[in-house]
Design an enzyme around this catalytic site. Structure first.
Site, mmCIF file in Angstrom:
data_model
loop_
_atom_site.group_PDB
_atom_site.id
_atom_site.type_symbol
_atom_site.label_atom_id
_atom_site.label_comp_id
_atom_site.label_asym_id
_atom_site.label_seq_id
_atom_site.Cartn_x
_atom_site.Cartn_y
_atom_site.Cartn_z
ATOM 1 N N ASP A 147 0.852 -1.192 0.000
ATOM 2 C CA ASP A 147 0.000 0.000 0.000
ATOM 3 C C ASP A 147 0.894 1.250 0.000
ATOM 4 O O ASP A 147 1.908 1.304 0.692
ATOM 5 C CB ASP A 147 -0.889 -0.020 1.255
ATOM 6 C CG ASP A 147 -2.043 0.950 1.170
ATOM 7 O OD1 ASP A 147 -3.194 0.492 1.144
ATOM 8 O OD2 ASP A 147 -1.793 2.172 1.159
ATOM 9 N N ASN A 182 -12.932 -3.368 2.914
ATOM 10 C CA ASN A 182 -13.915 -2.320 3.131
ATOM 11 C C ASN A 182 -14.957 -2.347 2.010
ATOM 12 O O ASN A 182 -14.609 -2.548 0.847
ATOM 13 C CB ASN A 182 -13.230 -0.948 3.166
ATOM 14 C CG ASN A 182 -12.262 -0.828 4.325
ATOM 15 O OD1 ASN A 182 -12.533 -1.333 5.408
ATOM 16 N ND2 ASN A 182 -11.133 -0.180 4.110
ATOM 17 N N GLY A 191 -15.182 3.198 4.412
ATOM 18 C CA GLY A 191 -14.006 3.907 3.916
ATOM 19 C C GLY A 191 -13.426 3.341 2.631
ATOM 20 O O GLY A 191 -12.260 3.595 2.320
ATOM 21 N N GLN A 192 -14.242 2.582 1.875
ATOM 22 C CA GLN A 192 -13.719 2.079 0.593
ATOM 23 C C GLN A 192 -13.479 3.250 -0.356
ATOM 24 O O GLN A 192 -14.378 4.063 -0.589
ATOM 25 C CB GLN A 192 -14.703 1.084 -0.043
ATOM 26 C CG GLN A 192 -14.133 0.441 -1.311
ATOM 27 C CD GLN A 192 -15.077 -0.577 -1.952
ATOM 28 O OE1 GLN A 192 -16.244 -0.685 -1.578
ATOM 29 N NE2 GLN A 192 -14.563 -1.308 -2.932
ATOM 30 N N SER A 193 -12.247 3.347 -0.851
ATOM 31 C CA SER A 193 -11.907 4.449 -1.754
ATOM 32 C C SER A 193 -11.521 3.958 -3.144
ATOM 33 O O SER A 193 -11.526 4.741 -4.093
ATOM 34 C CB SER A 193 -10.761 5.283 -1.163
ATOM 35 O OG SER A 193 -9.602 4.490 -1.013
ATOM 36 N N HIS A 232 -10.280 -5.465 -2.676
ATOM 37 C CA HIS A 232 -8.930 -5.613 -2.143
ATOM 38 C C HIS A 232 -9.016 -5.913 -0.655
ATOM 39 O O HIS A 232 -9.918 -5.437 0.043
ATOM 40 C CB HIS A 232 -8.083 -4.355 -2.393
ATOM 41 C CG HIS A 232 -8.699 -3.081 -1.924
ATOM 42 N ND1 HIS A 232 -9.691 -2.432 -2.628
ATOM 43 C CD2 HIS A 232 -8.489 -2.344 -0.810
ATOM 44 C CE1 HIS A 232 -10.049 -1.338 -1.973
ATOM 45 N NE2 HIS A 232 -9.337 -1.264 -0.851
ATOM 46 N N HIS A 235 -6.759 -5.681 2.841
ATOM 47 C CA HIS A 235 -5.586 -5.102 3.500
ATOM 48 C C HIS A 235 -5.005 -6.160 4.438
ATOM 49 O O HIS A 235 -5.704 -6.622 5.355
ATOM 50 C CB HIS A 235 -5.978 -3.890 4.348
ATOM 51 C CG HIS A 235 -6.596 -2.762 3.590
ATOM 52 N ND1 HIS A 235 -5.912 -1.612 3.277
ATOM 53 C CD2 HIS A 235 -7.847 -2.584 3.091
ATOM 54 C CE1 HIS A 235 -6.717 -0.767 2.635
ATOM 55 N NE2 HIS A 235 -7.896 -1.342 2.516
HETATM 56 P P1 DGP Z 1 -9.690 1.410 0.749
HETATM 57 O O1 DGP Z 1 -9.789 2.680 1.525
HETATM 58 O O2 DGP Z 1 -10.075 0.178 1.548
HETATM 59 O O3 DGP Z 1 -10.421 1.489 -0.571
HETATM 60 O O4 DGP Z 1 -8.136 1.215 0.449
HETATM 61 C C1 DGP Z 1 -7.492 1.656 -0.693
HETATM 62 C C2 DGP Z 1 -6.029 1.596 -0.420
HETATM 63 O O5 DGP Z 1 -5.342 1.721 -1.650
HETATM 64 C C3 DGP Z 1 -5.500 2.718 0.473
HETATM 65 O O6 DGP Z 1 -4.969 2.144 1.669
HETATM 66 C C4 DGP Z 1 -4.403 3.385 -0.328
HETATM 67 C C5 DGP Z 1 -4.135 2.395 -1.435
HETATM 68 N N1 DGP Z 1 -3.781 3.002 -2.710
HETATM 69 C C6 DGP Z 1 -4.455 3.987 -3.348
HETATM 70 N N2 DGP Z 1 -3.863 4.271 -4.514
HETATM 71 C C7 DGP Z 1 -2.788 3.439 -4.615
HETATM 72 C C8 DGP Z 1 -1.791 3.251 -5.613
HETATM 73 O O7 DGP Z 1 -1.754 3.903 -6.661
HETATM 74 N N3 DGP Z 1 -0.849 2.307 -5.357
HETATM 75 C C9 DGP Z 1 -0.845 1.553 -4.215
HETATM 76 N N4 DGP Z 1 0.129 0.669 -4.073
HETATM 77 N N5 DGP Z 1 -1.789 1.710 -3.261
HETATM 78 C C10 DGP Z 1 -2.739 2.643 -3.463
#
Ligand code: DGP
Length: 117
Positions: free
Chosen positions: A33, A90, A96-98, A103, A105
């Site tokens: 991440d 999430n 908090g899913q973004s 995916h 964690h």
């Molecule tokens: P969520 O909030 O559960 O949707 O987690 C998304 C995660 O993705 C967050 O912890 C940050 C990570 N993330 C966002 N953009 C990138 C990226 O471009 N590369 C990587 N390796 N992680 C990313």
């Protein structure tokens, strides 16, 4: 296998966008991440575009079991199998899913509280 060329994680899985990939199989990719919340913070994703765990269907078969096994193996490789780790996904805004590609964690290497805030 369905992918979405506008999806960030599909593009990481296709190696169109760089990421620190730590594991790859025919249907999974795991990468670190970019905003780590623990000393180990790895994201495990299916290569297929699935919006969230809410969209898992019978046709996905043992995909979730594959993810669980990969997570356990990665935790061992990270040296956190005894200290403990968390696998969390999430779904939707309150969680908090973004990124809207399923995916998980994998978090470890620090003490974590429960319940999450
Ligand atoms: P969520 O909030 O559960 O949707 O987690 C998304 C995660 O993705 C967050 O912890 C940050 C990570 N993330 C966002 N953009 C990138 C990226 O471009 N590369 C990587 N390796 N992680 C990313």
């Amino acid at each position: 296998m369905q992918t979405d060329s506008s999806c960030l994680f599909c593009r990481i899985a296709a190696r169109e966008i760089p990421a620190d990939i730590v594991r790859e199989s025919d249907r999974l990719v795991a990468f670190r991440d970019t905003n780590p919340q623990a000393s180990t913070h790895i994201l495990l994703i299916p290569k297929e575009h699935v919006r969230s765990i809410a969209d898992i269907e019978d046709r996905h078969g043992d995909l979730l079991a594959d993810i669980a096994q990969a997570a356990a193996q990665l935790a061992a490789a990270e040296g956190i199998e005894e200290s403990g780790w968390r696998l969390v996904t999430n779904v939707g805004p309150d969680a908090g899913q973004s990124v809207f590609h399923l995916h998980f964690h994998l978090l470890g290497g620090r003490q974590m509280g429960w319940p999450p805030g």
